[in-house]
Each structure stands twice: as C-alpha cells, then as structure tokens.
Scaffold this motif. Structure first.
Motif, PDB file in Angstrom:
ATOM      1  N   LEU A 106       0.865  -1.191   0.000  1.00 26.93           N
ATOM      2  CA  LEU A 106       0.000   0.000   0.000  1.00 26.93           C
ATOM      3  C   LEU A 106       0.891   1.228   0.000  1.00 26.93           C
ATOM      4  N   CYS A 107       0.600   2.170  -0.917  1.00 24.58           N
ATOM      5  CA  CYS A 107       1.358   3.420  -0.969  1.00 24.58           C
ATOM      6  C   CYS A 107       0.359   4.575  -0.877  1.00 24.58           C
ATOM      7  N   ARG A 143       1.766  -6.936 -11.069  1.00 26.64           N
ATOM      8  CA  ARG A 143       0.304  -6.994 -11.231  1.00 26.64           C
ATOM      9  C   ARG A 143      -0.429  -6.949  -9.882  1.00 26.64           C
ATOM     10  N   CYS A 144       0.117  -6.136  -8.957  1.00 33.92           N
ATOM     11  CA  CYS A 144      -0.613  -5.912  -7.707  1.00 33.92           C
ATOM     12  C   CYS A 144      -0.091  -4.651  -7.031  1.00 33.92           C
ATOM     13  N   LEU A 200      -6.396   8.054 -14.243  1.00 35.86           N
ATOM     14  CA  LEU A 200      -5.489   6.945 -13.947  1.00 35.86           C
ATOM     15  C   LEU A 200      -6.261   5.676 -13.589  1.00 35.86           C
ATOM     16  N   ARG A 201      -7.375   5.864 -12.874  1.00 37.50           N
ATOM     17  CA  ARG A 201      -8.225   4.717 -12.507  1.00 37.50           C
ATOM     18  C   ARG A 201      -8.663   3.965 -13.765  1.00 37.50           C
ATOM     19  N   LEU A 202      -9.031   4.732 -14.792  1.00 37.20           N
ATOM     20  CA  LEU A 202      -9.461   4.095 -16.050  1.00 37.20           C
ATOM     21  C   LEU A 202      -8.278   3.405 -16.728  1.00 37.20           C
ATOM     22  N   ASP A 203      -7.123   4.093 -16.743  1.00 40.70           N
ATOM     23  CA  ASP A 203      -5.947   3.516 -17.403  1.00 40.70           C
ATOM     24  C   ASP A 203      -5.450   2.256 -16.701  1.00 40.70           C
ATOM     25  N   LEU A 204      -5.707   2.164 -15.381  1.00 40.74           N
ATOM     26  CA  LEU A 204      -5.190   1.019 -14.613  1.00 40.74           C
ATOM     27  C   LEU A 204      -6.102  -0.211 -14.685  1.00 40.74           C
ATOM     28  N   GLU A 205      -7.251  -0.062 -15.314  1.00 35.69           N
ATOM     29  CA  GLU A 205      -8.169  -1.209 -15.361  1.00 35.69           C
ATOM     30  C   GLU A 205      -7.479  -2.432 -15.953  1.00 35.69           C
ATOM     31  N   GLY A 206      -7.602  -3.562 -15.271  1.00 32.81           N
ATOM     32  CA  GLY A 206      -6.995  -4.809 -15.760  1.00 32.81           C
ATOM     33  C   GLY A 206      -5.526  -4.950 -15.395  1.00 32.81           C
ATOM     34  N   SER A 207      -4.956  -3.931 -14.699  1.00 34.18           N
ATOM     35  CA  SER A 207      -3.515  -3.987 -14.377  1.00 34.18           C
ATOM     36  C   SER A 207      -3.242  -4.754 -13.097  1.00 34.18           C
ATOM     37  N   ILE A 239      -3.639  -3.317 -10.250  1.00 28.59           N
ATOM     38  CA  ILE A 239      -3.346  -2.268  -9.259  1.00 28.59           C
ATOM     39  C   ILE A 239      -4.656  -1.584  -8.870  1.00 28.59           C
ATOM     40  N   VAL A 240      -4.856  -1.440  -7.548  1.00 24.34           N
ATOM     41  CA  VAL A 240      -6.068  -0.773  -7.043  1.00 24.34           C
ATOM     42  C   VAL A 240      -5.730   0.691  -6.793  1.00 24.34           C
ATOM     43  N   LEU A 241      -6.581   1.596  -7.266  1.00 22.71           N
ATOM     44  CA  LEU A 241      -6.343   3.024  -7.038  1.00 22.71           C
ATOM     45  C   LEU A 241      -7.484   3.617  -6.225  1.00 22.71           C
ATOM     46  N   ASN A 242      -7.124   4.375  -5.175  1.00 16.46           N
ATOM     47  CA  ASN A 242      -8.132   5.054  -4.352  1.00 16.46           C
ATOM     48  C   ASN A 242      -7.865   6.547  -4.343  1.00 16.46           C
TER      49      ASN A 242
END
Ligand SMILES: NC(=O)c1ccc[n+]([C@@H]2O[C@H](COP(=O)([O-])OP(=O)(O)OC[C@H]3O[C@@H](n4cnc5c(N)ncnc54)[C@H](OP(=O)(O)O)[C@@H]3O)[C@@H](O)[C@H]2O)c1
Length: 257
Positions: A88-89, A135-136, A171-178, A180-183
């Motif tokens: 977590l960052c 991938r996490c 970024l949330r859209l770009d990270l889909e399927g990566s 990585i969870v973005l909050n």
C-alpha cells in the motif's frame, strides 16, 4: 489481533498531521510503515515513539522531497530492498497557501502545483513500473473536497486538488486490468498543523486519528473515492450540481467573513 490487511506501507507526508496519524494507526495494526517527509528529525522522533512504545508495528524513516522525481524513485527502490514489497502506498504530502487578490502572483501556484500535483505524479511514476510487472499493489492519492469546486482564496490550492481528482479519475481508467487498485481520498477539514493556520471556523472538523481510521476503513472496503465526513461531503456534492448563477451567491453568503 487479526492479521493486518497490509504488510508493508509507504506514506509520504508522514511526519505530522494526517500522514502521521495514518502511520501510527497502521503501526497499531502491526504493519511495517516506511515514512517519508523532508524533515529527518520529525521522522526519527516519530519512529522512536513507536520503537519505545507498545505498538506491534514498525516505522522506518525514508526522508524525501516528493518534488524530486529521482529521489522518489530511489526511495521506492530502497524501501522495497530493505522492507520488502510495498503493498500500500499513500501519496499524502501536500500543503495549502491561501491567495489574496492583493498578493496575487504565480509563486504560490508554482509551489503548490509542484508539491500537490507533481509530488503525487512522482510517487506514481516511482511505483508504477514495478507494480505493473507484479500486477498488484494499492495506491492511494490524497486530494481534498476543496477540489470539487472553486472556493474563495483557494485559487492555487483548489486548482491543485481539482487537478489531482481529475488525474486520479483518468489513472483509474488507465489502470483497469492492471491488478493495481487506485483510491482517491478527499478529506474535509482535519485538525493538523496545516489547518491550525486557518483563521475561519472549520465545519465538521475531525481529529487526525479519526480521519486516519476513516481512510483505512475506506481503503479496506476498496471503493474508488474515500470522502468524509459524510454530511459535509453530501453538502459539497450537492453544491457541485448547482448552476453558476446559484452557486456563486450561495458560496459567497456561506463563506463571507
Ligand atoms: N488537514 C486538512 O483539513 C486536509 C483536508 C483535505 C486534504 N488535506 C490534504 O491532506 C494532506 C496532508 O495534510 P495535513 O493537514 O496533514 O498537512 P500537514 O500537517 O502540513 O503535513 C504535511 C506533510 O507533508 C510533508 N511535506 C510537505 N512538503 C513536502 C515535500 N516537498 N516532500 C515531502 N513531504 C512534504 C510535511 O513534512 P515536511 O514539511 O517535513 O516535508 C508533512 O509531513 C495534504 O495533501 C493536504 O492537502 C488536508
């Protein structure tokens, strides 16, 4: 005690305020936390408090100026080498500077955009290549409800936080399927050295440890936006829907000294 959700966490802006409260709450839950800020002494003092206290976790200082992209990348590599993979960052470092018309100049814009926006971009750029391969990873960006709409004297701060909100959405859209969870974290008023400077009454003011618990609860739930306190956020989101001809007079009336 149940196993903590995260094992190794990196927090920027962790020497005081919301970042400090997050670091302490995570230490209370048994996590190892890499704490970053510019002030070495403040980070050491905080780490020592945990070392000599009863909390099961550990704080490890990694002093850093987040406006330096090379330093962010080097810190990320060092933390992972010394503490293990970061799961977590929390990119939290930021500041506020009101801008009065009488003192209007580009300077507060340059410094706040560099710190609040580029400081976050530098953190994202540091973790992304490794986390994409892995991938996490969970990445949290601290913006503010002040980014929802324009507020008096907040031309620089509000613009920086609005930029962050838009950045996080994209970024949330770009990270889909990566993997990585973005909050996106949008706090209301929290009592910290930053807001202690505010000369006006702050509605729904929260203590930092309360804010930290709300943030961690939100991060555990996994929804995109973590915004609090709820009643204040509902008001602000309703204001966001108003047309300008209603928004400007209403905000002027609410915020007039
Ligand atoms: N408090 C609120 O009501 C509130 C509401 C909404 C959003 N926020 C946001 O929450 C975040 C934390 O706010 P806070 O109230 O806790 O602020 P704060 O008490 O002023 O703490 C700011 C932290 O950021 C660090 N920092 C500042 N410049 C830095 C740099 N160039 N590189 C690395 N670290 C740096 C500071 O340490 P050093 O000075 O030692 O570097 C400190 O640890 C900010 O992004 C703020 O905009 C706060």
């Amino acid at each position: 005690m149940p196993r903590p959700r995260w094992s190794t966490v990196w927090i920027t802006g962790a020497s005081r305020g919301i970042g400090e409260a997050l670091a302490l709450e995570l230490a209370r839950r048994g996590c190892t936390v890499a704490i970053s800020a510019r002030s070495v002494e403040d980070l050491e003092r905080l780490a020592q408090t945990v070392r000599s206290g009863p909390l099961p976790g550990r704080l490890q200082p990694y002093p850093l100026d987040v406006t330096d992209s090379d330093a962010c990348e080097a810190a990320f590599r060092r933390i992972e080498a010394e503490l293990g993979p970061i799961d977590l960052c929390i990119l939290n470092a930021g500041s506020h500077q009101p801008v009065e018309l009488d003192d209007f100049s580009p300077l507060p814009f340059e410094s706040l955009l560099r710190l609040n926006v580029l400081g976050v971009v530098n953190g994202v750029a540091a973790v992304l290549p490794v986390w994409r391969r892995r991938r996490c990873g969970q990445l949290a960006i601290v913006a503010s409800v002040a980014g929802y709409r324009g507020l008096p004297t907040a031309t620089a701060y509000g613009a920086s936080k609005a930029a962050l909100i838009n950045f996080a959405e994209a970024l949330r859209l770009d990270l889909e399927g990566s993997g990585i969870v973005l909050n996106l974290i949008n706090p209301g008023f929290v009592r910290t050295p930053l807001t202690d400077r505010n000369p006006f009454p702050m509605p729904f003011l929260l203590e930092p440890d309360d804010a930290a618990r709300r943030i961690l609860r939100g991060l555990e739930r996994g929804g995109f936006e973590i915004a609090f306190p709820r009643r204040f956020v509902i008001w602000l989101k309703l204001l966001r829907l108003l047309p300008y001809r209603l928004y400007f007079p209403l905000v002027r009336r609410i915020t007039r000294p």
